[in-house]
Design a protein around this motif. Structure first.
Motif, PDB file in Angstrom:
ATOM      1  N   ALA A  34       0.805  -1.226   0.000  1.00 49.19           N
ATOM      2  CA  ALA A  34       0.000   0.000   0.000  1.00 49.19           C
ATOM      3  C   ALA A  34       0.831   1.267   0.000  1.00 49.19           C
ATOM      4  CB  ALA A  34      -0.939   0.004   1.211  1.00 49.19           C
ATOM      5  N   THR A  35       2.071   1.196   0.471  1.00 50.29           N
ATOM      6  CA  THR A  35       2.896   2.402   0.529  1.00 50.29           C
ATOM      7  C   THR A  35       3.857   2.506  -0.653  1.00 50.29           C
ATOM      8  OG1 THR A  35       4.544   1.283   1.911  1.00 50.29           O
ATOM      9  CG2 THR A  35       2.775   2.473   3.050  1.00 50.29           C
ATOM     10  N   GLY A  36       3.739   1.613  -1.617  1.00 51.35           N
ATOM     11  CA  GLY A  36       4.572   1.682  -2.808  1.00 51.35           C
ATOM     12  C   GLY A  36       4.106   2.771  -3.764  1.00 51.35           C
ATOM     13  N   MET A  37       4.829   2.920  -4.867  1.00 54.64           N
ATOM     14  CA  MET A  37       4.544   3.991  -5.811  1.00 54.64           C
ATOM     15  C   MET A  37       3.131   3.880  -6.393  1.00 54.64           C
ATOM     16  SD  MET A  37       6.606   5.193  -9.276  1.00 54.64           S
ATOM     17  CE  MET A  37       8.183   4.752  -8.544  1.00 54.64           C
ATOM     18  N   VAL A  38       2.762   2.690  -6.860  1.00 51.46           N
ATOM     19  CA  VAL A  38       1.437   2.503  -7.454  1.00 51.46           C
ATOM     20  C   VAL A  38       0.372   2.382  -6.379  1.00 51.46           C
ATOM     21  CG1 VAL A  38       0.049   1.041  -8.978  1.00 51.46           C
ATOM     22  CG2 VAL A  38       2.464   1.406  -9.476  1.00 51.46           C
ATOM     23  N   GLY A  39       0.687   1.644  -5.309  1.00 53.93           N
ATOM     24  CA  GLY A  39      -0.293   1.462  -4.244  1.00 53.93           C
ATOM     25  C   GLY A  39      -0.743   2.764  -3.631  1.00 53.93           C
ATOM     26  N   THR A 207       4.749   9.732  -6.652  1.00 58.27           N
ATOM     27  CA  THR A 207       4.592   8.889  -5.464  1.00 58.27           C
ATOM     28  C   THR A 207       5.801   7.982  -5.246  1.00 58.27           C
ATOM     29  OG1 THR A 207       3.318   7.352  -6.839  1.00 58.27           O
ATOM     30  CG2 THR A 207       2.077   8.887  -5.445  1.00 58.27           C
ATOM     31  N   MET A 208       6.888   8.217  -5.983  1.00 56.29           N
ATOM     32  CA  MET A 208       8.103   7.426  -5.796  1.00 56.29           C
ATOM     33  C   MET A 208       8.675   7.625  -4.396  1.00 56.29           C
ATOM     34  SD  MET A 208      10.964   9.652  -7.902  1.00 56.29           S
ATOM     35  CE  MET A 208      12.378   9.385  -6.810  1.00 56.29           C
ATOM     36  N   LEU A 209       9.402   6.628  -3.924  1.00 59.61           N
ATOM     37  CA  LEU A 209      10.108   6.725  -2.651  1.00 59.61           C
ATOM     38  C   LEU A 209      11.529   7.207  -2.910  1.00 59.61           C
ATOM     39  CD1 LEU A 209       8.824   3.370  -1.186  1.00 59.61           C
ATOM     40  CD2 LEU A 209       8.320   5.624  -0.238  1.00 59.61           C
ATOM     41  N   MET A 210      12.049   8.047  -2.058  1.00 60.05           N
ATOM     42  CA  MET A 210      13.356   8.641  -2.284  1.00 60.05           C
ATOM     43  C   MET A 210      14.505   7.644  -2.144  1.00 60.05           C
ATOM     44  SD  MET A 210      13.039  11.635  -3.386  1.00 60.05           S
ATOM     45  CE  MET A 210      11.616  12.696  -3.663  1.00 60.05           C
ATOM     46  N   ASP A 211      14.256   6.478  -1.537  1.00 61.87           N
ATOM     47  CA  ASP A 211      15.311   5.470  -1.438  1.00 61.87           C
ATOM     48  C   ASP A 211      15.202   4.426  -2.542  1.00 61.87           C
ATOM     49  OD1 ASP A 211      13.041   4.164  -0.586  1.00 61.87           O
ATOM     50  OD2 ASP A 211      13.926   3.340   1.236  1.00 61.87           O
ATOM     51  N   ASP A 212      14.324   4.652  -3.515  1.00 63.59           N
ATOM     52  CA  ASP A 212      14.163   3.752  -4.646  1.00 63.59           C
ATOM     53  C   ASP A 212      15.446   3.781  -5.484  1.00 63.59           C
ATOM     54  OD1 ASP A 212      13.455   2.456  -7.032  1.00 63.59           O
ATOM     55  OD2 ASP A 212      11.398   3.192  -6.953  1.00 63.59           O
ATOM     56  N   ALA A 215      16.925   3.246 -11.761  1.00 67.87           N
ATOM     57  CA  ALA A 215      17.621   4.325 -12.459  1.00 67.87           C
ATOM     58  C   ALA A 215      16.733   5.544 -12.642  1.00 67.87           C
ATOM     59  CB  ALA A 215      18.132   3.825 -13.813  1.00 67.87           C
ATOM     60  N   SER A 216      15.501   5.350 -13.095  1.00 67.03           N
ATOM     61  CA  SER A 216      14.617   6.487 -13.346  1.00 67.03           C
ATOM     62  C   SER A 216      14.362   7.286 -12.078  1.00 67.03           C
ATOM     63  CB  SER A 216      13.286   6.003 -13.938  1.00 67.03           C
ATOM     64  OG  SER A 216      12.663   5.059 -13.083  1.00 67.03           O
ATOM     65  N   SER A 217      14.195   6.595 -10.951  1.00 68.47           N
ATOM     66  CA  SER A 217      13.958   7.288  -9.678  1.00 68.47           C
ATOM     67  C   SER A 217      15.187   8.079  -9.259  1.00 68.47           C
ATOM     68  CB  SER A 217      13.570   6.286  -8.588  1.00 68.47           C
ATOM     69  OG  SER A 217      12.361   5.632  -8.907  1.00 68.47           O
ATOM     70  N   GLN A 218      16.365   7.519  -9.500  1.00 65.59           N
ATOM     71  CA  GLN A 218      17.588   8.235  -9.156  1.00 65.59           C
ATOM     72  C   GLN A 218      17.772   9.478 -10.028  1.00 65.59           C
ATOM     73  OE1 GLN A 218      19.759   7.510  -6.479  1.00 65.59           O
ATOM     74  NE2 GLN A 218      17.936   6.324  -6.014  1.00 65.59           N
ATOM     75  N   PHE A 219      17.424   9.376 -11.311  1.00 66.16           N
ATOM     76  CA  PHE A 219      17.501  10.539 -12.195  1.00 66.16           C
ATOM     77  C   PHE A 219      16.593  11.659 -11.678  1.00 66.16           C
ATOM     78  CE2 PHE A 219      18.186   7.489 -16.034  1.00 66.16           C
ATOM     79  CZ  PHE A 219      19.442   7.167 -15.552  1.00 66.16           C
ATOM     80  N   ILE A 220      15.386  11.286 -11.314  1.00 64.38           N
ATOM     81  CA  ILE A 220      14.407  12.275 -10.836  1.00 64.38           C
ATOM     82  C   ILE A 220      14.872  12.895  -9.523  1.00 64.38           C
ATOM     83  CG2 ILE A 220      12.065  12.514  -9.911  1.00 64.38           C
ATOM     84  CD1 ILE A 220      11.284  10.334 -12.062  1.00 64.38           C
TER      85      ILE A 220
END
Length: 340
Positions: A34-39, A207-212, A215-220
């Motif tokens: 539930a706390t994930g990006m899509v959830g 809704t991404m998590l900052m510790d994800d 690669a795409s999350s790190q770019f963002i």
């Protein structure tokens, strides 16, 4: 993130406008991960609808409070703190079960391959057992990773088979997802459980998590803090990405209109992009540049070896899915919302 940001509220409204949402009134959803990006976004959408009930499942009430705390006082929302590797309580009677709990980023694959496999397999098993007891429909969230690496320049249709390598720890993720899909089909055939399968591709959004560690999350993340973006390869990998709002639209389209036991790719041709171009688009949003740097041994163990993974979406378009966001808009929205 600021969930009251006008762009995020616009995203929620766009999801709620899809055809058939009115049929969900009064229904109860059980959502793991539930706390994930899509959830997180799916739950925000359902709570914004206002007349559905959500049972959110996660291992940490503290984390859930940080991500979903604005819903905790809502009579239509409840949080169940438990590990998905454990059976669900007997008094839960959902209409829809959406098992999304998983380790979904490379560092987790590398460090916790056993746990990654068991979360996927046991999570699917307990969701299916609950569905058998209650008559609920399972919407299983699978992944583009079930296809492995493309063996030619063709896009993956749902009956495709790519090239998969079992001789590495990263196989924990794609093989357990493949096995979980097989488990879904087995429960449908042997026990009559209603199951629909949505194969999500590489998802990004606010809704991404900052510790994800994807690669795409790190770019963002780098773009948000105004740093040069580090690319751990030459960046020629060509992948299907999906903005999180389009992913939720696709998931709900499968739920509302998909056929039982059928798998649907959730992807958008508007956001198919090479890795280096994704990085460059993020960098351009903050006036920075892309820096190339080889990964460490630990990092590389979790990275995909795929160089091409494009998911065809004709099947899901055939049941009414219309992807909305293009890559420039999606990346810009993500960075703008998170910066706020």
């Amino acid at each position: 993130m600021n969930k009251q940001h006008p762009l995020y509220q616009e995203d929620l409204a766009r999801v709620l406008s899809i055809d058939g949402m009115e049929s969900l009134s009064g229904k109860t959803f059980l959502i793991t991960g539930a706390t994930g990006m899509v959830g997180t976004m799916l739950i925000d959408v359902l709570m914004a609808k206002g007349d559905v009930n959500v049972i959110a499942v996660g291992r940490s009430r503290e984390k859930a409070s940080a991500r979903l705390g604005m819903h905790f006082d809502n009579k239509h929302f409840s949080f169940l703190e438990q590990d998905v590797c454990q059976p669900f309580p007997n008094d839960i009677t959902p209409d829809y079960i959406i098992p999304m709990a998983s380790n979904t980023h490379p560092l987790a694959y590398s460090q916790y391959p056993i746990e990654t496999m068991m979360i996927n397999l046991k999570g699917a098993e307990h969701a299916l057992n609950l569905a058998e007891k209650t008559g609920a429909t399972v919407i299983y969230t699978s992944t583009n990773e079930v296809y492995g690496n493309a063996i030619d320049d063709q896009s993956f249709v749902e009956d495709s088979n790519g090239s998969l390598n079992l001789s590495n720890a990263r196989a924990c993720y794609n093989e357990s997802k493949r096995s979980s899909e097989a488990l879904c089909q087995s429960y449908a055939a042997e026990k009559g459980v209603k199951v629909k399968i949505a194969r999500l591709c590489r998802i990004f959004g606010p809704t991404m998590l900052m510790d994800d560690s994807k690669a795409s999350s790190q770019f963002i993340r780098k773009a948000i803090i105004g740093e040069d973006i580090v690319l751990k390869s030459e960046g020629n990998q060509f992948f299907s990405y999906t903005y999180v709002a389009d992913a939720v639209i696709g998931l709900l389209t499968v739920l509302l209109k998909g056929e039982n036991t059928v798998a649907y790719n959730v992807s958008s041709e508007k956001t198919n992009i090479r890795l280096k171009d994704f990085a460059q688009t993020c960098a351009a949003c903050c006036g920075k540049k892309v820096v190339f740097d080889l990964p460490s041994e630990t990092e590389s163990r979790g990275y995909s070896v795929a160089t091409r993974s494009i998911l065809a979406n004709e099947r899901i378009k055939g049941i009414g899915f219309i992807p909305y966001y293009d890559i420039q808009d999606a990346i810009s929205r993500t960075i703008t919302i998170l910066k706020s």
